[in-house]
Design a protein around this motif. Structure first.
Motif, PDB file in Angstrom:
ATOM      1  N   ARG B  26       0.805  -1.237   0.000  1.00  0.00           N
ATOM      2  CA  ARG B  26       0.000   0.000   0.000  1.00  0.00           C
ATOM      3  C   ARG B  26       0.832   1.279   0.000  1.00  0.00           C
ATOM      4  O   ARG B  26       0.382   2.316  -0.463  1.00  0.00           O
ATOM      5  N   ARG B  87      -5.990  -0.659  -5.055  1.00  0.00           N
ATOM      6  CA  ARG B  87      -6.167   0.191  -3.883  1.00  0.00           C
ATOM      7  C   ARG B  87      -7.641   0.230  -3.481  1.00  0.00           C
ATOM      8  O   ARG B  87      -7.972   0.145  -2.289  1.00  0.00           O
ATOM      9  N   THR B  91      -9.214  -1.076   0.102  1.00  0.00           N
ATOM     10  CA  THR B  91     -10.041  -0.219   0.957  1.00  0.00           C
ATOM     11  C   THR B  91     -11.374  -0.888   1.278  1.00  0.00           C
ATOM     12  O   THR B  91     -11.805  -0.914   2.443  1.00  0.00           O
TER      13      THR B  91
END
Lengths: 207, 115
Positions: B26, B87, B91
Protein backbone atom coordinates in the motif's frame (compact mmCIF):
# COMPACT_ATOMS: atom_id res chain seq x y z
CA UNK A 1 23.64 -18.54 -14.72
CA UNK A 2 25.71 -20.31 -12.14
CA UNK A 3 22.82 -21.35 -9.87
CA UNK A 4 21.59 -23.71 -12.60
CA UNK A 5 24.81 -25.65 -12.27
CA UNK A 6 23.85 -26.64 -8.75
CA UNK A 7 22.45 -30.20 -9.03
CA UNK A 8 19.87 -29.56 -6.30
CA UNK A 9 18.58 -26.44 -8.07
CA UNK A 10 18.48 -28.07 -11.48
CA UNK A 11 16.61 -31.05 -10.04
CA UNK A 12 14.14 -28.66 -8.35
CA UNK A 13 13.59 -26.72 -11.57
CA UNK A 14 13.17 -29.90 -13.61
CA UNK A 15 10.42 -30.99 -11.20
CA UNK A 16 8.83 -27.55 -11.41
CA UNK A 17 8.79 -27.71 -15.21
CA UNK A 18 7.11 -31.11 -15.09
CA UNK A 19 4.46 -30.25 -12.51
CA UNK A 20 3.64 -26.95 -14.25
CA UNK A 21 2.74 -28.83 -17.43
CA UNK A 22 -1.02 -28.53 -16.93
CA UNK A 23 -0.98 -24.74 -16.45
CA UNK A 24 -1.71 -22.31 -19.31
CA UNK A 25 1.47 -21.27 -21.13
CA UNK A 26 1.48 -17.64 -19.95
CA UNK A 27 1.09 -18.65 -16.29
CA UNK A 28 3.83 -21.23 -16.70
CA UNK A 29 6.21 -18.65 -18.11
CA UNK A 30 5.33 -16.14 -15.38
CA UNK A 31 5.83 -18.66 -12.58
CA UNK A 32 9.07 -19.92 -14.08
CA UNK A 33 10.58 -16.41 -14.24
CA UNK A 34 9.48 -15.63 -10.69
CA UNK A 35 10.84 -18.82 -9.13
CA UNK A 36 14.18 -18.78 -10.97
CA UNK A 37 14.67 -15.09 -10.09
CA UNK A 38 13.85 -15.90 -6.46
CA UNK A 39 16.41 -18.70 -6.25
CA UNK A 40 19.06 -16.54 -7.95
CA UNK A 41 18.42 -13.69 -5.53
CA UNK A 42 18.52 -15.92 -2.43
CA UNK A 43 21.83 -17.40 -3.44
CA UNK A 44 23.20 -13.98 -4.46
CA UNK A 45 22.40 -12.83 -0.91
CA UNK A 46 24.53 -15.61 0.48
CA UNK A 47 21.80 -18.00 1.59
CA UNK A 48 22.33 -21.74 1.21
CA UNK A 49 20.53 -23.57 -1.58
CA UNK A 50 18.91 -25.77 1.05
CA UNK A 51 17.46 -22.82 2.93
CA UNK A 52 16.16 -21.07 -0.20
CA UNK A 53 14.47 -24.18 -1.59
CA UNK A 54 13.04 -25.20 1.80
CA UNK A 55 11.34 -21.83 2.28
CA UNK A 56 10.04 -21.81 -1.30
CA UNK A 57 8.22 -25.11 -0.74
CA UNK A 58 8.06 -28.01 -3.17
CA UNK A 59 7.36 -27.45 -6.88
CA UNK A 60 4.21 -29.53 -6.37
CA UNK A 61 2.95 -27.14 -3.67
CA UNK A 62 3.62 -24.09 -5.84
CA UNK A 63 1.89 -25.56 -8.88
CA UNK A 64 -1.04 -26.70 -6.74
CA UNK A 65 -1.44 -23.12 -5.51
CA UNK A 66 -1.52 -21.96 -9.13
CA UNK A 67 -4.01 -24.63 -10.17
CA UNK A 68 -6.24 -24.36 -7.10
CA UNK A 69 -6.84 -20.65 -7.41
CA UNK A 70 -10.43 -19.54 -7.39
CA UNK A 71 -11.44 -19.05 -11.00
CA UNK A 72 -12.56 -15.55 -11.93
CA UNK A 73 -14.30 -15.42 -15.25
CA UNK A 74 -13.77 -17.76 -18.16
CA UNK A 75 -10.35 -19.21 -17.62
CA UNK A 76 -9.38 -22.71 -18.67
CA UNK A 77 -10.00 -25.25 -15.95
CA UNK A 78 -6.65 -26.71 -14.99
CA UNK A 79 -7.65 -29.36 -12.50
CA UNK A 80 -9.72 -32.13 -14.05
CA UNK A 81 -12.97 -32.73 -12.22
CA UNK A 82 -13.93 -36.32 -11.52
CA UNK A 83 -15.16 -37.73 -14.80
CA UNK A 84 -18.95 -38.13 -14.72
CA UNK A 85 -20.36 -41.59 -15.21
CA UNK A 86 -21.47 -42.21 -18.79
CA UNK A 87 -25.22 -42.33 -19.29
CA UNK A 88 -24.95 -45.46 -21.42
CA UNK A 89 -22.30 -48.07 -20.78
CA UNK A 90 -21.60 -50.98 -23.11
CA UNK A 91 -24.07 -53.12 -21.17
CA UNK A 92 -26.93 -50.67 -21.75
CA UNK A 93 -26.11 -50.44 -25.47
CA UNK A 94 -26.00 -54.24 -25.61
CA UNK A 95 -29.37 -54.44 -23.84
CA UNK A 96 -31.02 -52.11 -26.37
CA UNK A 97 -29.55 -53.96 -29.34
CA UNK A 98 -30.37 -57.42 -28.02
CA UNK A 99 -33.97 -56.43 -27.22
CA UNK A 100 -34.43 -55.53 -30.89
CA UNK A 101 -32.60 -58.23 -32.79
CA UNK A 102 -31.52 -60.69 -30.12
CA UNK A 103 -34.38 -63.07 -30.83
CA UNK A 104 -32.56 -64.09 -33.99
CA UNK A 105 -29.97 -65.75 -31.75
CA UNK A 106 -32.25 -68.60 -30.57
CA UNK A 107 -34.32 -66.33 -28.29
CA UNK A 108 -31.39 -66.45 -25.84
CA UNK A 109 -30.13 -63.14 -27.22
CA UNK A 110 -33.42 -61.43 -26.43
CA UNK A 111 -33.52 -62.99 -22.94
CA UNK A 112 -29.97 -61.71 -22.35
CA UNK A 113 -31.17 -58.28 -23.45
CA UNK A 114 -34.05 -58.44 -20.95
CA UNK A 115 -31.67 -59.48 -18.14
CA UNK A 116 -29.27 -56.64 -19.00
CA UNK A 117 -32.20 -54.22 -19.12
CA UNK A 118 -33.55 -55.20 -15.70
CA UNK A 119 -30.17 -55.31 -13.93
CA UNK A 120 -29.19 -51.85 -15.18
CA UNK A 121 -29.64 -48.85 -12.87
CA UNK A 122 -30.09 -46.49 -15.83
CA UNK A 123 -33.88 -46.87 -16.13
CA UNK A 124 -36.97 -46.73 -13.94
CA UNK A 125 -39.03 -49.88 -13.50
CA UNK A 126 -41.82 -48.88 -15.86
CA UNK A 127 -39.28 -48.00 -18.54
CA UNK A 128 -37.93 -51.53 -18.17
CA UNK A 129 -41.45 -52.91 -18.56
CA UNK A 130 -41.82 -50.83 -21.71
CA UNK A 131 -38.53 -52.15 -23.06
CA UNK A 132 -39.58 -55.72 -22.34
CA UNK A 133 -43.12 -55.53 -23.71
CA UNK A 134 -42.72 -53.28 -26.73
CA UNK A 135 -42.87 -56.40 -28.84
CA UNK A 136 -41.35 -59.66 -27.83
CA UNK A 137 -38.13 -59.66 -29.74
CA UNK A 138 -38.29 -56.13 -31.06
CA UNK A 139 -37.59 -55.72 -34.77
CA UNK A 140 -36.75 -59.31 -35.41
CA UNK A 141 -39.92 -60.47 -33.65
CA UNK A 142 -42.01 -58.02 -35.60
CA UNK A 143 -40.46 -59.00 -38.88
CA UNK A 144 -40.91 -62.67 -38.13
CA UNK A 145 -44.52 -62.58 -36.95
CA UNK A 146 -45.70 -60.04 -39.50
CA UNK A 147 -43.90 -61.82 -42.29
CA UNK A 148 -45.55 -65.13 -41.47
CA UNK A 149 -48.91 -63.41 -41.05
CA UNK A 150 -48.84 -62.13 -44.63
CA UNK A 151 -48.51 -65.60 -45.99
CA UNK A 152 -51.88 -66.52 -44.55
CA UNK A 153 -53.73 -63.56 -46.01
CA UNK A 154 -56.10 -64.24 -48.90
CA UNK A 155 -53.79 -63.08 -51.58
CA UNK A 156 -53.44 -64.92 -54.80
CA UNK A 157 -50.85 -64.51 -57.40
CA UNK A 158 -51.03 -65.66 -60.95
CA UNK A 159 -48.32 -65.79 -63.47
CA UNK A 160 -48.71 -66.38 -67.12
CA UNK A 161 -45.96 -67.12 -69.53
CA UNK A 162 -44.45 -63.93 -70.99
CA UNK A 163 -46.22 -61.63 -68.51
CA UNK A 164 -45.21 -60.28 -65.09
CA UNK A 165 -46.70 -61.90 -62.04
CA UNK A 166 -50.04 -60.36 -61.02
CA UNK A 167 -51.28 -60.51 -57.46
CA UNK A 168 -54.82 -59.82 -56.31
CA UNK A 169 -55.99 -59.57 -52.72
CA UNK A 170 -58.25 -57.69 -50.35
CA UNK A 171 -56.27 -54.41 -50.48
CA UNK A 172 -53.94 -55.80 -47.90
CA UNK A 173 -51.02 -54.18 -49.73
CA UNK A 174 -52.03 -50.72 -48.46
CA UNK A 175 -52.98 -52.03 -45.01
CA UNK A 176 -49.77 -53.90 -44.56
CA UNK A 177 -47.72 -50.85 -45.57
CA UNK A 178 -49.38 -48.82 -42.78
CA UNK A 179 -49.10 -51.74 -40.41
CA UNK A 180 -45.42 -52.16 -41.13
CA UNK A 181 -44.77 -48.51 -40.41
CA UNK A 182 -46.62 -48.71 -37.07
CA UNK A 183 -45.08 -51.93 -35.84
CA UNK A 184 -41.61 -50.90 -36.94
CA UNK A 185 -41.90 -47.37 -35.59
CA UNK A 186 -42.90 -48.59 -32.14
CA UNK A 187 -39.66 -50.48 -31.33
CA UNK A 188 -37.61 -47.65 -32.85
CA UNK A 189 -39.43 -45.07 -30.74
CA UNK A 190 -39.02 -47.12 -27.55
CA UNK A 191 -35.32 -47.72 -28.26
CA UNK A 192 -34.69 -44.01 -28.88
CA UNK A 193 -36.67 -43.14 -25.76
CA UNK A 194 -34.74 -45.58 -23.56
CA UNK A 195 -31.41 -44.41 -24.97
CA UNK A 196 -32.32 -40.77 -24.27
CA UNK A 197 -33.67 -41.10 -20.71
CA UNK A 198 -30.91 -43.41 -19.43
CA UNK A 199 -29.15 -41.80 -16.44
CA UNK A 200 -26.78 -43.24 -13.83
CA UNK A 201 -28.79 -44.06 -10.70
CA UNK A 202 -32.13 -43.40 -12.39
CA UNK A 203 -33.34 -46.86 -11.40
CA UNK A 204 -32.59 -46.25 -7.72
CA UNK A 205 -34.32 -42.90 -7.48
CA UNK A 206 -37.69 -44.56 -6.87
CA UNK A 207 -40.23 -44.79 -9.65
CA UNK B 1 -5.50 -28.74 15.32
CA UNK B 2 -9.01 -30.15 15.25
CA UNK B 3 -9.72 -31.02 11.56
CA UNK B 4 -12.85 -28.89 11.28
CA UNK B 5 -11.06 -25.88 12.74
CA UNK B 6 -8.02 -26.52 10.54
CA UNK B 7 -10.28 -26.41 7.48
CA UNK B 8 -11.79 -23.08 8.50
CA UNK B 9 -8.37 -21.59 9.21
CA UNK B 10 -7.16 -22.75 5.79
CA UNK B 11 -10.15 -21.15 4.10
CA UNK B 12 -9.78 -17.91 6.06
CA UNK B 13 -6.11 -17.77 5.18
CA UNK B 14 -6.76 -18.47 1.53
CA UNK B 15 -9.45 -15.82 1.34
CA UNK B 16 -7.54 -13.09 3.13
CA UNK B 17 -4.01 -13.70 1.84
CA UNK B 18 -4.46 -11.73 -1.37
CA UNK B 19 -5.56 -8.68 0.63
CA UNK B 20 -2.52 -9.08 2.85
CA UNK B 21 -0.42 -8.94 -0.32
CA UNK B 22 -2.23 -5.77 -1.40
CA UNK B 23 -1.76 -4.33 2.11
CA UNK B 24 2.00 -4.94 2.04
CA UNK B 25 2.12 -2.92 -1.21
CA UNK B 26 0.00 0.00 0.00
CA UNK B 27 2.86 2.46 0.63
CA UNK B 28 5.41 1.68 -2.03
CA UNK B 29 6.40 -0.75 -4.73
CA UNK B 30 8.21 -3.83 -3.45
CA UNK B 31 10.85 -6.13 -4.85
CA UNK B 32 9.26 -9.58 -5.30
CA UNK B 33 11.87 -11.39 -3.21
CA UNK B 34 11.41 -9.02 -0.23
CA UNK B 35 7.63 -9.04 -0.57
CA UNK B 36 7.50 -12.83 -0.53
CA UNK B 37 9.97 -13.09 2.34
CA UNK B 38 8.04 -10.58 4.47
CA UNK B 39 4.77 -12.44 3.94
CA UNK B 40 6.52 -15.72 4.76
CA UNK B 41 7.68 -14.29 8.08
CA UNK B 42 4.14 -13.35 9.13
CA UNK B 43 3.28 -17.04 9.31
CA UNK B 44 0.38 -16.57 6.87
CA UNK B 45 2.09 -18.83 4.37
CA UNK B 46 4.30 -21.81 5.07
CA UNK B 47 5.78 -22.00 1.55
CA UNK B 48 6.95 -18.69 0.11
CA UNK B 49 6.75 -20.04 -3.42
CA UNK B 50 2.95 -20.30 -3.25
CA UNK B 51 2.74 -16.48 -3.20
CA UNK B 52 4.01 -16.25 -6.78
CA UNK B 53 0.89 -17.80 -8.35
CA UNK B 54 -1.17 -15.42 -6.22
CA UNK B 55 0.83 -12.41 -7.44
CA UNK B 56 0.39 -13.70 -10.96
CA UNK B 57 -3.39 -13.79 -10.56
CA UNK B 58 -3.55 -10.35 -8.91
CA UNK B 59 -1.61 -9.03 -11.89
CA UNK B 60 -3.95 -10.68 -14.41
CA UNK B 61 -6.92 -9.25 -12.48
CA UNK B 62 -5.37 -5.78 -12.72
CA UNK B 63 -4.98 -5.24 -8.96
CA UNK B 64 -1.18 -5.06 -9.10
CA UNK B 65 1.34 -4.41 -11.86
CA UNK B 66 4.97 -5.39 -12.14
CA UNK B 67 8.11 -4.02 -13.76
CA UNK B 68 11.48 -5.65 -14.33
CA UNK B 69 14.55 -3.63 -13.46
CA UNK B 70 18.18 -4.44 -14.05
CA UNK B 71 20.19 -4.87 -10.89
CA UNK B 72 23.83 -3.70 -10.71
CA UNK B 73 24.64 -6.82 -8.72
CA UNK B 74 22.72 -10.05 -9.25
CA UNK B 75 19.69 -11.03 -11.37
CA UNK B 76 17.08 -8.58 -12.79
CA UNK B 77 14.50 -7.63 -10.17
CA UNK B 78 10.77 -7.70 -10.52
CA UNK B 79 8.93 -4.96 -8.64
CA UNK B 80 5.24 -5.05 -7.78
CA UNK B 81 2.97 -2.11 -7.08
CA UNK B 82 -0.72 -1.48 -6.47
CA UNK B 83 -2.97 -0.23 -9.25
CA UNK B 84 -5.93 2.10 -8.63
CA UNK B 85 -8.21 -0.96 -8.77
CA UNK B 86 -5.99 -2.74 -6.27
CA UNK B 87 -6.17 0.19 -3.88
CA UNK B 88 -9.96 0.34 -4.17
CA UNK B 89 -10.21 -3.41 -3.52
CA UNK B 90 -7.99 -3.09 -0.46
CA UNK B 91 -10.04 -0.22 0.96
CA UNK B 92 -13.29 -2.12 0.45
CA UNK B 93 -11.85 -5.24 2.08
CA UNK B 94 -10.50 -3.33 5.11
CA UNK B 95 -14.00 -1.96 5.79
CA UNK B 96 -15.64 -5.38 5.48
CA UNK B 97 -12.96 -7.08 7.52
CA UNK B 98 -13.21 -4.56 10.36
CA UNK B 99 -16.96 -5.10 10.62
CA UNK B 100 -16.61 -8.86 10.36
CA UNK B 101 -13.88 -9.00 12.98
CA UNK B 102 -15.82 -6.95 15.53
CA UNK B 103 -18.96 -9.03 14.96
CA UNK B 104 -17.07 -12.27 15.60
CA UNK B 105 -15.19 -10.80 18.55
CA UNK B 106 -18.44 -9.59 20.05
CA UNK B 107 -19.87 -13.13 20.08
CA UNK B 108 -16.84 -15.26 20.96
CA UNK B 109 -16.30 -14.12 24.61
CA UNK B 110 -19.90 -15.11 25.47
CA UNK B 111 -19.23 -18.61 24.21
CA UNK B 112 -16.06 -18.82 26.28
CA UNK B 113 -17.95 -17.84 29.47
CA UNK B 114 -20.57 -20.53 28.91
CA UNK B 115 -17.99 -23.16 28.07
Amino acid sequence: MKTYDDPQVSEYLARLRTTMGALPADEREDLWMSVTAHIDEGIARGESVDAVLARLGSPEEITAAAAGEPVDGPRPVVVQAARPEPRLRWREVAALILLQIGIVAWVVGWVAGVVLLWTSNRWRWWEKVLGTLVWPGGFAGVAFSYGSGIEHQGETCTSRPGQPEVCTGSGSGVLSAVGWIVVLALPIAVTIYLAKVARPGRGEAGS
Amino acid sequence: MEPRVARVVTQLRRGTLEYCVLAVLRHEQRYAFDLVQDLGRTGLVTSEGTIYPLLSRLRRDGLVESTWEESPSGPPRRYYQLTADGRAALTAFVQEWTTFRSSVDAVLPDLEDRG
